[in-house]
Scaffold this motif. Structure first.
Motif, PDB file in Angstrom:
ATOM      1  N   LYS A   9       0.641  -1.133  -0.105  1.00  0.00           N
ATOM      2  CA  LYS A   9      -0.018   0.175  -0.142  1.00  0.00           C
ATOM      3  C   LYS A   9       0.843   1.096  -0.063  1.00  0.00           C
ATOM      4  O   LYS A   9       0.776   2.194  -0.705  1.00  0.00           O
ATOM      5  CB  LYS A   9      -0.776  -0.228   1.134  1.00  0.00           C
ATOM      6  CG  LYS A   9      -1.712   1.143   1.347  1.00  0.00           C
ATOM      7  CD  LYS A   9      -2.616   1.221   2.545  1.00  0.00           C
ATOM      8  CE  LYS A   9      -3.405   2.325   2.699  1.00  0.00           C
ATOM      9  NZ  LYS A   9      -4.295   2.426   4.047  1.00  0.00           N
ATOM     10  N   ASP A  10       1.688   1.378   0.890  1.00  0.00           N
ATOM     11  CA  ASP A  10       2.809   2.528   0.724  1.00  0.00           C
ATOM     12  C   ASP A  10       3.604   2.550  -0.459  1.00  0.00           C
ATOM     13  O   ASP A  10       3.735   3.832  -0.867  1.00  0.00           O
ATOM     14  CB  ASP A  10       3.913   2.208   2.033  1.00  0.00           C
ATOM     15  CG  ASP A  10       3.415   2.208   3.226  1.00  0.00           C
ATOM     16  OD1 ASP A  10       3.994   2.111   4.068  1.00  0.00           O
ATOM     17  OD2 ASP A  10       2.145   2.693   3.502  1.00  0.00           O
ATOM     18  N   ALA A  11       3.820   1.328  -1.127  1.00  0.00           N
ATOM     19  CA  ALA A  11       4.691   1.734  -2.299  1.00  0.00           C
ATOM     20  C   ALA A  11       3.672   2.338  -3.442  1.00  0.00           C
ATOM     21  O   ALA A  11       4.065   3.286  -4.210  1.00  0.00           O
ATOM     22  CB  ALA A  11       5.315   0.207  -2.923  1.00  0.00           C
ATOM     23  N   TYR A  12       2.509   1.878  -3.658  1.00  0.00           N
ATOM     24  CA  TYR A  12       1.619   2.245  -4.561  1.00  0.00           C
ATOM     25  C   TYR A  12       1.226   3.740  -4.345  1.00  0.00           C
ATOM     26  O   TYR A  12       1.299   4.666  -5.103  1.00  0.00           O
ATOM     27  CB  TYR A  12       0.276   1.521  -4.410  1.00  0.00           C
ATOM     28  CG  TYR A  12      -0.903   2.133  -5.334  1.00  0.00           C
ATOM     29  CD1 TYR A  12      -1.047   1.697  -6.588  1.00  0.00           C
ATOM     30  CD2 TYR A  12      -1.592   3.106  -4.860  1.00  0.00           C
ATOM     31  CE1 TYR A  12      -1.803   2.170  -7.480  1.00  0.00           C
ATOM     32  CE2 TYR A  12      -3.051   3.440  -5.470  1.00  0.00           C
ATOM     33  CZ  TYR A  12      -2.895   3.198  -6.835  1.00  0.00           C
ATOM     34  OH  TYR A  12      -3.760   3.531  -7.576  1.00  0.00           O
ATOM     35  N   LEU A  35      12.810   2.944  -7.898  1.00  0.00           N
ATOM     36  CA  LEU A  35      11.893   3.538  -6.952  1.00  0.00           C
ATOM     37  C   LEU A  35      12.005   2.696  -5.778  1.00  0.00           C
ATOM     38  O   LEU A  35      11.693   3.462  -4.642  1.00  0.00           O
ATOM     39  CB  LEU A  35      10.780   2.844  -7.547  1.00  0.00           C
ATOM     40  CG  LEU A  35      10.091   3.511  -8.876  1.00  0.00           C
ATOM     41  CD1 LEU A  35       8.965   2.658  -9.523  1.00  0.00           C
ATOM     42  CD2 LEU A  35       9.591   5.124  -8.550  1.00  0.00           C
ATOM     43  N   ALA A  36      12.505   1.551  -5.523  1.00  0.00           N
ATOM     44  CA  ALA A  36      12.687   0.865  -4.261  1.00  0.00           C
ATOM     45  C   ALA A  36      13.829   1.777  -3.325  1.00  0.00           C
ATOM     46  O   ALA A  36      13.435   1.834  -2.210  1.00  0.00           O
ATOM     47  CB  ALA A  36      13.155  -0.412  -4.395  1.00  0.00           C
ATOM     48  N   GLY A  40      12.620   3.626  -0.076  1.00  0.00           N
ATOM     49  CA  GLY A  40      12.995   2.925   1.120  1.00  0.00           C
ATOM     50  C   GLY A  40      12.024   1.678   1.432  1.00  0.00           C
ATOM     51  O   GLY A  40      11.871   1.394   2.510  1.00  0.00           O
ATOM     52  N   VAL A  41      11.976   0.800   0.135  1.00  0.00           N
ATOM     53  CA  VAL A  41      10.790  -0.165   0.407  1.00  0.00           C
ATOM     54  C   VAL A  41      11.635  -1.395  -0.459  1.00  0.00           C
ATOM     55  O   VAL A  41      12.425  -1.128  -1.398  1.00  0.00           O
ATOM     56  CB  VAL A  41       9.416   0.093   0.002  1.00  0.00           C
ATOM     57  CG1 VAL A  41       8.703   1.003   0.863  1.00  0.00           C
ATOM     58  CG2 VAL A  41       9.273   0.469  -1.527  1.00  0.00           C
ATOM     59  N   SER A  42      11.133  -2.454  -0.354  1.00  0.00           N
ATOM     60  CA  SER A  42      11.723  -3.724  -1.102  1.00  0.00           C
ATOM     61  C   SER A  42      11.210  -3.696  -2.601  1.00  0.00           C
ATOM     62  O   SER A  42      10.183  -2.952  -2.893  1.00  0.00           O
ATOM     63  CB  SER A  42      11.461  -4.912  -0.387  1.00  0.00           C
ATOM     64  OG  SER A  42       9.932  -5.069  -0.453  1.00  0.00           O
ATOM     65  N   ARG A  43      11.773  -4.283  -3.568  1.00  0.00           N
ATOM     66  CA  ARG A  43      11.379  -4.430  -4.850  1.00  0.00           C
ATOM     67  C   ARG A  43       9.988  -5.192  -5.097  1.00  0.00           C
ATOM     68  O   ARG A  43       9.228  -4.637  -5.950  1.00  0.00           O
ATOM     69  CB  ARG A  43      12.526  -5.197  -5.653  1.00  0.00           C
ATOM     70  CG  ARG A  43      13.628  -4.300  -5.466  1.00  0.00           C
ATOM     71  CD  ARG A  43      14.957  -4.572  -6.469  1.00  0.00           C
ATOM     72  NE  ARG A  43      14.668  -4.846  -7.735  1.00  0.00           N
ATOM     73  CZ  ARG A  43      15.331  -5.054  -8.741  1.00  0.00           C
ATOM     74  NH1 ARG A  43      16.603  -5.373  -8.610  1.00  0.00           N
ATOM     75  NH2 ARG A  43      14.858  -5.258 -10.041  1.00  0.00           N
ATOM     76  N   VAL A  46       7.162  -2.823  -4.952  1.00  0.00           N
ATOM     77  CA  VAL A  46       7.127  -1.766  -5.896  1.00  0.00           C
ATOM     78  C   VAL A  46       6.700  -2.473  -7.136  1.00  0.00           C
ATOM     79  O   VAL A  46       5.901  -1.730  -7.921  1.00  0.00           O
ATOM     80  CB  VAL A  46       8.592  -1.223  -6.081  1.00  0.00           C
ATOM     81  CG1 VAL A  46       8.844  -0.424  -7.363  1.00  0.00           C
ATOM     82  CG2 VAL A  46       9.058  -0.278  -4.572  1.00  0.00           C
ATOM     83  N   ARG A  47       7.292  -3.530  -7.343  1.00  0.00           N
ATOM     84  CA  ARG A  47       6.737  -4.708  -8.483  1.00  0.00           C
ATOM     85  C   ARG A  47       5.169  -4.727  -8.555  1.00  0.00           C
ATOM     86  O   ARG A  47       4.636  -4.415  -9.391  1.00  0.00           O
ATOM     87  CB  ARG A  47       7.550  -5.797  -8.660  1.00  0.00           C
ATOM     88  CG  ARG A  47       7.271  -6.684  -9.950  1.00  0.00           C
ATOM     89  CD  ARG A  47       7.729  -7.855  -9.876  1.00  0.00           C
ATOM     90  NE  ARG A  47       9.144  -7.791  -9.402  1.00  0.00           N
ATOM     91  CZ  ARG A  47       9.936  -8.437  -8.299  1.00  0.00           C
ATOM     92  NH1 ARG A  47       9.057  -9.208  -7.573  1.00  0.00           N
ATOM     93  NH2 ARG A  47      11.019  -8.140  -8.125  1.00  0.00           N
ATOM     94  N   GLU A  48       4.664  -4.796  -7.423  1.00  0.00           N
ATOM     95  CA  GLU A  48       3.298  -5.213  -7.485  1.00  0.00           C
ATOM     96  C   GLU A  48       2.689  -3.840  -7.502  1.00  0.00           C
ATOM     97  O   GLU A  48       1.422  -3.700  -8.131  1.00  0.00           O
ATOM     98  CB  GLU A  48       2.753  -5.852  -6.034  1.00  0.00           C
ATOM     99  CG  GLU A  48       3.442  -6.965  -5.920  1.00  0.00           C
ATOM    100  CD  GLU A  48       3.218  -7.649  -4.448  1.00  0.00           C
ATOM    101  OE1 GLU A  48       2.698  -6.968  -3.636  1.00  0.00           O
ATOM    102  OE2 GLU A  48       3.343  -8.896  -4.098  1.00  0.00           O
TER     103      GLU A  48
END
Length: 217
Positions: A9-12, A35-36, A40-43, A46-48
């Protein structure tokens, strides 16, 4: 540590916000690893998030790369037509269902936003906040969901219409008219006030786009 669902949710949200404020503009390539690192998030989340945004037509393919989608003139027109009708309906329903507390919050937002008139980016965020509050005041979950989809597509515009000269103060006047109609429980007036507000914003958008085109020829 955040769980995978929260991380996703954060990545989106982070990527969408970055597009919304112009960090990434239409035509820019989005790279999963970059982007990751930036957010500061895992890939994986981000991919999702990128896959989700592609299915929503916020991103498009250019070979193997994903780029931020852009709206052509016809799509822009169609988007504003749909937005005007749905937002007008939200205002009409808000006039019927909004609580006194919700109306008070909307009034307070206008006063707070006057301090942002010299900052189009901050005004744009405040404008989205105001409109979201009107949507919620409609007390219609299905309408709110549809308006969320419309406003996601609005992020594909490279600049905010509030960047047009004189647009900020006028937008606040229009917001005031919308709230006054909602507070008066006049659904027809609220509908017309919000539709007029969107129409004026569309005109400002067209002028900005025309000016940008003139710079390129």
């Amino acid at each position: 540590m955040r769980d995978a669902r929260q991380n996703n949710k954060d990545a989106y949200s982070l990527i969408l916000d970055a597009i919304d404020i112009g960090v990434y503009k239409p035509g820019d390539r989005l790279v999963e690893s970059e982007l990751a690192e930036r957010f500061g998030v895992s890939r994986t989340p981000v991919r999702e998030a990128l896959q989700r945004m592609e299915t929503q037509s916020l991103l498009t393919r250019d070979g193997r790369s994903l780029i931020v989608a852009s709206l052509n003139h016809n799509q822009l027109t169609e988007l504003y037509v749909v937005r005007a009708e749905l937002e007008g309906l939200a205002a009409r329903l808000a006039a019927r269902h909004a609580s006194e507390e919700e109306i008070k919050v909307l009034r307070e937002m206008i006063e707070e936003d006057r301090a942002l008139l010299d900052n189009p980016t901050a005004m744009s965020r405040a404008n989205r906040r105001f409109h979201k509050q009107v949507h919620l005041a409609s007390h219609n979950d299905f309408l709110v969901q549809q308006l969320d989809l419309v406003h996601r597509s609005m992020a594909l515009m490279a600049t905010t219409s509030l960047a047009a000269e004189g647009r900020g103060p006028r937008a606040l006047e229009e917001h005031q008219a919308i709230i006054d109609a909602i507070a008066a429980r006049d659904g027809d007036a609220a509908y017309q006030a919000l539709k007029s507000h969107i129409s004026t914003a569309y005109e400002a958008r067209l002028r900005l786009d025309a000016a940008e085109y003139a710079k390129q020829i």
